[in-house]
Design an enzyme around this catalytic site. Sequence first.
Site, mmCIF file in Angstrom:
data_model
loop_
_atom_site.group_PDB
_atom_site.id
_atom_site.type_symbol
_atom_site.label_atom_id
_atom_site.label_comp_id
_atom_site.label_asym_id
_atom_site.label_seq_id
_atom_site.Cartn_x
_atom_site.Cartn_y
_atom_site.Cartn_z
ATOM 1 N N GLU A 169 3.361 6.062 9.097
ATOM 2 C CA GLU A 169 3.836 4.808 9.687
ATOM 3 C C GLU A 169 5.193 4.905 10.390
ATOM 4 O O GLU A 169 6.170 4.277 9.942
ATOM 5 C CB GLU A 169 3.890 3.713 8.616
ATOM 6 C CG GLU A 169 2.569 3.484 7.903
ATOM 7 C CD GLU A 169 2.585 2.254 6.989
ATOM 8 O OE1 GLU A 169 3.666 1.700 6.751
ATOM 9 O OE2 GLU A 169 1.501 1.854 6.533
ATOM 10 N N GLU A 353 -4.649 4.103 3.990
ATOM 11 C CA GLU A 353 -4.111 3.121 3.040
ATOM 12 C C GLU A 353 -4.812 1.790 3.241
ATOM 13 O O GLU A 353 -4.967 1.323 4.379
ATOM 14 C CB GLU A 353 -2.607 2.858 3.240
ATOM 15 C CG GLU A 353 -1.712 3.935 2.673
ATOM 16 C CD GLU A 353 -0.232 3.653 2.908
ATOM 17 O OE1 GLU A 353 0.177 2.471 2.965
ATOM 18 O OE2 GLU A 353 0.507 4.638 3.053
HETATM 19 C C1 FCB Z 1 2.697 0.658 3.634
HETATM 20 C C2 FCB Z 1 3.455 1.854 3.115
HETATM 21 C C3 FCB Z 1 3.313 2.085 1.627
HETATM 22 C C4 FCB Z 1 3.293 0.786 0.847
HETATM 23 C C5 FCB Z 1 2.311 -0.176 1.455
HETATM 24 C C6 FCB Z 1 2.199 -1.473 0.719
HETATM 25 O O1 FCB Z 1 3.281 0.192 4.782
HETATM 26 O O2 FCB Z 1 3.018 3.015 3.774
HETATM 27 O O3 FCB Z 1 4.347 2.932 1.219
HETATM 28 O O4 FCB Z 1 4.552 0.265 0.763
HETATM 29 O O5 FCB Z 1 2.657 -0.442 2.788
#
Ligand code: FCB
Length: 450
Positions: A169, A353
Site C-alpha cells: 500500500e 488483504e
Molecule cells: C491496511 C493495512 C493493514 C491493516 C489494514 C486494516 O491498510 O495494510 O496493515 O492496518 O489496513
Amino acid sequence: MTINLTVNQRLNSNLFPVGVATSSFQIEGARDGREASIWDTFCATPGAVKDGSDGNIACDHFHRWQDDIELVSLLGFDAYRFSVSWPRIIKACGSVNQAGLAFYVDLLKALKDKGLKAYVTLYHWDLPQYLEDKGGWPNRDTALAFADYVDVVSKAFNGYVDCYATLNEPFCSAYLGYEIGVHAPGKVGKQFGKKAAHHLLLAHGMAMQILRRNAPDVTSGIVLNFTPYYASTDSEADAAAAKLAHDHHNDWYVKPVLTGCYPDILHTLPENEKPDIHDGDLALINAPMDYLGVNYYTRSFVTSCNNDGFSILPPAADTPVSAMGWEIFPNALRDLLLQLHRDYDLPPVQITENGMACDDALINGEVADPVRVQYLQDHMNAVAEAMEAGVDVTAYFVWSLLDNFEWAEGYLKRFGIVYVDYDTQQRIPKRSALALQRWLTRRKASNGEM
Ligand code: FCB
C-alpha cells in the site's frame, strides 16, 4: 450457534491458496532487537495514536512466533503473509543485523516444515528512522537504500519464499504519511505526497530487478490498496469528482506499475507538487510483475468541491459499517476487480488483504463475531463472481491472523480472526477462525488431501 461458511466452488480448489496476513510492526514487539522505525517516533508523538500506545510489545510475536505459526497451521490455512521489518535487518551504520535476519529465516523454515506457503512483504510502512532523518521517502536515496536492503534479504531467504511483495500500500505510506500526516512520519503538505509516492514506486521497480536476479523462481509483485469511489449523486460534477479521487488515490499507483505512465492529472499538478521523474524511472516502475496484490476493505462516496475538486463523504447513517466506520459492501470488490480487468492488461491478481474490525468481546472464553463471518463469506463470494466473469484471481488472504496494533487507532480496533488478550498475550480463536477452519478442513477433504 455454529455458523458455517458457504463459499463458491471456485475457491474450493486446493490450488487456490487461502491464507492469513500480518505485518511486522503491528505484531512483533521486541523493540530492543532493532533500530527505531518512523512508527516508534510517531507513537511517541502526543496525540498521534488514539490510545497513546506503541509497538514495543504489540502481540509479542517475536517471542511467540512458533505458537502463532502452529495456529496458522491448525486453522487449516495454506499460506501465511507477513512482512519483514527493515529496521530489524539493516543497522543505522549500514551493517546487517544477523540476529534479525535469523529470526525470519527460522520463521520461513518453520513455515516450510509445516507445508505453509510463505508470502513475504518487504515493506509494510516501518521505515528506519535513520532514513527518515535524511528525508524519508521524499528523498530519492531512500529508494536506493531499499534496493540494498532487498538484496540482503532476498539472498538470505533463498529457497524459502513462495511469493514476494515489494511494498504494501504505497498510497498509505505516501498520502497518509507525507501528505495529510495521519500516519508516520506525520508530515503534512502536498509538496511531499506525490514525491514520496514516486520514490516508493521507484523502490518497487528497483526491488523487482533485484528479486529477478536473486529469486528468479519466486512469484513477485506489489500490493496496492483500492477504495472504489462512487459519485454521491448522478450529477456530472460528482461523476468527475469520483473519477478524480480514483485518479489520485488508486490509479496513481496501479497505472504506472502496469503501463509505465502516470494518470493525466500529473500534468495539472502545480510545479511544486510534481514528482521528480528521471529518465528511465517509469520503465523500471513498469517492470513485468507475476501478480498484482489487491487489498480491499470498503468503498466511498465522493462529491465535488472547490478545494481539491473532490471530497470523500462518510457513509450515510443507515449504512452497515465496521468498527472502523467503513461501509461493508462486498459487491464493490467484485466490481473493482472487473474494472481493473477492463482497464488494464492484468497479471494474475491476489487478494492480499480483506477483513473487518468488530467490537469483539471475550465472553466465557469465546468471541462470537458473526458479522465478520458474513463479511468474509460475502467478500470471498464476490471474488468468485469476478473469477466467473474472467478475472484471474489466484489467492485470498484474510486480514488479520491476530488482533494487533492498528496504526493510528492503536489497539482500539480488532481485525483479528484470533482474539489477543493483551494482558496475558493469550490467543483465542474467534468464531470466524473456527468457521474458516471448518471450511478449510472440508475443502481439504473434498480435494482428497485428508
Ligand atoms: C491496511 C493495512 C493493514 C491493516 C489494514 C486494516 O491498510 O495494510 O496493515 O492496518 O489496513
